[in-house]
Design an enzyme around this catalytic site. Structure first.
Site, PDB file in Angstrom:
ATOM      1  CG  ASN A 160      53.353 -14.524  26.877  1.00  0.00           C
ATOM      2  OD1 ASN A 160      53.981 -14.129  25.896  1.00  0.00           O
ATOM      3  ND2 ASN A 160      52.038 -14.364  27.001  1.00  0.00           N
ATOM      4  CD  GLU A 161      55.686 -22.029  28.706  1.00  0.00           C
ATOM      5  OE1 GLU A 161      55.797 -21.729  29.910  1.00  0.00           O
ATOM      6  OE2 GLU A 161      54.991 -22.978  28.321  1.00  0.00           O
ATOM      7  N   PRO A 162      58.768 -18.727  30.590  1.00  0.00           N
ATOM      8  CG  PRO A 162      59.488 -19.885  32.484  1.00  0.00           C
ATOM      9  CD  PRO A 162      58.505 -19.950  31.352  1.00  0.00           C
TER      10      PRO A 162
END
Ligand code: F6R
Length: 634
Positions: A160-162
């Site tokens: 879950n990236e930025p």
């Protein structure tokens, strides 16, 4: 105050437990897992675990394997992994399914059908369904009892990236470029790292009943502090864990080092103003106020929560001068000590001269990258210098480079009618063709790749004025596993180091790896050194041996941490850069094999220049570049 210790007001919104070592943190988490699994086993019920991959949980998995061997059964355990690279099949060497088999599942009595990893091969139009099925399977199993997490430098949990919100669920995502760069070493080049992955969402993770996030090493320090102290936001997805009622961060001291209570303790509570703490605070104050040390005023101190320092230690005038002098005294052009000079205020002692100086480079390149200027000086100043390359570095040599060498050997062998050489080279060529892009290297290939790196180290050393006869190549066995993350120190590693130390009997040792991710090559090399030093306790030479730490490729000590700062002239910096360029196979790699920008080849000079500028900004002399060192006292 409790037992005389200052009581800090913590800014952490998530419980953050700091451990002296990753192993101690892993024992704590393994205890929690063991308790739950034992309780459920006794009741005939399943335990559902959410698992992570990457370097971070490897030591935890080793501990779980030990516990299984000691009798803990995983037959009723059901696992769900956080993520999988999209496009990789489960038997791809870099797939997370393969990782889990290698690091855990193949060594415990878990039932294969109870282990779940997202399907990296789901067809594009079936991904949504495949992800919903994954969530449904988790629900059907009763939901996650415990979720284990690592954290990426982007602040990601799972993938879950930025930009990922707290409601997100299992889905196909695009990987951040920093995440892909961090994985470049495993895939031998960023271009080979998949662009997409399937990951549980932040919301999926938050559904777990209990969460342990683990983090080791200074590279994670900034993101850990932001996750637990800054308001939750999509720019650091791990910060959404602040909303979970039962989440604990278990970190080692290096990963904790940016927490306000450790980094700026004067901002959150009473402080014991030791010399080290005073220097740290005053340098911080000067940098924050954008002023040279000698221009700080009483107001600067009082307006920045340091009034008690003034009360305890005198006026700004006294403090400024003291810290200015301390910082000034770190600067020396004589890293081996200056003969015939008063050394009362020099970082290194003048006698003995010349010194037996031992530079330990965990992989070829660490030495020149971090201390090429000092190597040049030690050689020029006629010390008895030995540079020891601890590992062969073969994992970081791209296949294209080894193929070039094989072709060279074949051509030369054919011209010289050297049948044996041609036979060997053809055999290695076949092994190279057979292994494919991501397969493991045969021992012949590893040997050849290691030799290529030796050649590069030699030509780099020559450029810095070091005779190749002064180089040692230890090829420590822990590294020779054919893959990152499998490393484990054995007695053979320690024995090789003890032999080297007893032979050189150094007056000074330069080393790196302290505070790094414990599974990284520099950290394991440093661990080998520490064990070897303990084994040498009582040796005469050890009584008079100083250890200097260089921080590692791509990072530098902060000014207040440096005990020795060695200036480099423009010409010396030039030599150093030329030295670095001799490591041709590393141009597309992360220097030193550590996790950092793959295209950071010029980072060394940028860092050294930045250090010089920081000294200048504090009001000290203006140099072109500076290499920094911290004295290590065990
Ligand atoms: C792994 C995962 C990632 C990693 C993170 C840290 O399944 O989901 O979030 O935990 O990238 O990686 P390491 O541990 O290699 O530093």
């Amino acid at each position: 105050m409790k037992n005389g210790a200052p009581s800090y007001t913590q800014r952490e919104v998530i419980t953050t437990q700091i451990y002296p070592s990753a192993d101690q943190a892993c024992t704590y988490v393994a205890d929690a897992i063991t308790d739950l699994v034992s309780e459920r086993n006794a009741a005939g019920q399943p335990t559902v675990l959410g698992l992570a991959t990457g370097s971070t949980p490897v030591r935890l998995y080793r501990e779980l394997i030990r516990r299984c061997q000691a009798g803990l059964s995983f037959q009723r355990v059901i696992t769900f992994n956080l993520d999988e690279y999209y496009g990789l099949s489960g038997d791809h060497p870099e797939s997370y399914r393969r990782f889990m088999q290698d690091q855990l599942f193949d060594h415990i009595d878990i039932l294969p059908e109870n282990t779940h990893v997202p399907d990296g091969l789901a067809a594009k139009d079936e991904v949504f369904e495949s992800c919903s099925d994954y969530e449904a399977a988790m629900r059907e199993a009763g939901g996650l009892d415990i979720q284990i997490l690592g954290i990426g430098r982007t602040g990601h949990i799972g993938f879950n990236e930025p930009g990922s919100g707290p409601e997100s669920r299992t889905r196909l995502v695009t990987l951040d470029s920093l995440t892909r760069r961090d994985a470049a070493r495993d895939f031998l080049g960023e271009e080979n790292v998949p662009r997409h992955a399937i990951t549980m969402g932040v919301g999926t993770i938050l559904d777990a009943r209990q969460i342990f996030l683990l983090a080791w090493g200074e590279a994670k320090a900034r993101v850990i502090a932001e996750s637990v102290e800054a308001p939750p936001s999509e720019s650091i997805p791990a910060s959404f864990l602040q909303g979970h009622p039962n989440c604990v961060f278990c970190v080692d001291e290096a990963a904790a080092s940016h927490l306000t209570r450790l980094r700026y303790p004067w901002l959150v509570g009473p402080v014991d103003w030791t010399e080290t703490m005073t220097r740290k605070a005053v340098v911080w104050l000067a940098q924050k106020s954008n002023k040279p040390l000698l221009r700080l005023t009483d107001e600067d101190y009082t307006e920045n929560a340091m009034a008690d320092l003034l009360t305890e230690k005198g006026s700004a005038y006294d403090l400024n001068i003291r810290i200015f002098n301390t910082t000034q005294h770190t600067i020396t052009g004589w890293p081996g000590g200056k003969p015939d000079a008063d050394d009362s205020y020099r970082p290194e002692r003048r006698i003995p001269f010349p010194k037996r100086s031992l530079v330990l480079s965990s992989e070829p390149t660490d030495d020149v990258f971090c201390m090429g200027g000092v190597l040049h000086r030690l050689a020029n100043q006629k010390h008895q210098l030995t540079v020891a390359y601890l590992t062969s570095g073969n994992l970081a040599v791209p296949d294209t480079d080894v193929r070039r060498s094989i072709e060279l050997i074949i051509e030369l062998g054919e011209r010289l009618d050297d049948v044996a050489e041609v036979h060997f080279a053809r055999k290695v060529e076949q092994q190279l063709d057979a292994k494919g892009q991501f397969g493991e290297d045969s021992s012949d290939l590893r040997r050849l790749k290691g030799l290529i790196r030796r050649g590069e180290a030699r030509s780099s050393a020559r450029l810095l004025g070091i005779d190749p006869a002064q180089l040692r190549f230890l090829d420590l066995p822990f590294y020779e596993t054919g893959r990152y993350r499998r490393f484990q120190i054995t007695k053979a590693d320690v024995a090789a180091m003890v032999t080297l130390l007893n032979e050189i009997r150094p007056h000074q040792i330069f080393a790196t790896g302290h505070g790094h991710d414990p599974l990284s090559v520099p950290a394991l090399s440093f661990e080998v050194l520490q064990i070897a030093l303990r084994a040498c306790a009582g040796a005469d030479w050890l009584k008079d041996c100083w250890i200097w730490l260089y921080r590692g490729p791509g990072v530098e000590w902060e000014i207040h941490e440096m005990d020795m700062a060695v200036p480099l002239s423009p010409d010396e910096l030039d030599f150093k850069i030329k030295g670095i360029y001799q490591h041709q196979t590393q141009r597309s790699q992360s220097p030193g094999g550590s996790k950092q920008d793959a295209n950071s080849w010029n980072l060394a000079s940028a860092l050294n220049r930045a250090t010089a500028q920081a000294y200048d900004a504090l009001g000290l002399a203006e140099y072109e570049a500076i290499e920094g060192f911290k004295r290590f006292r065990s």
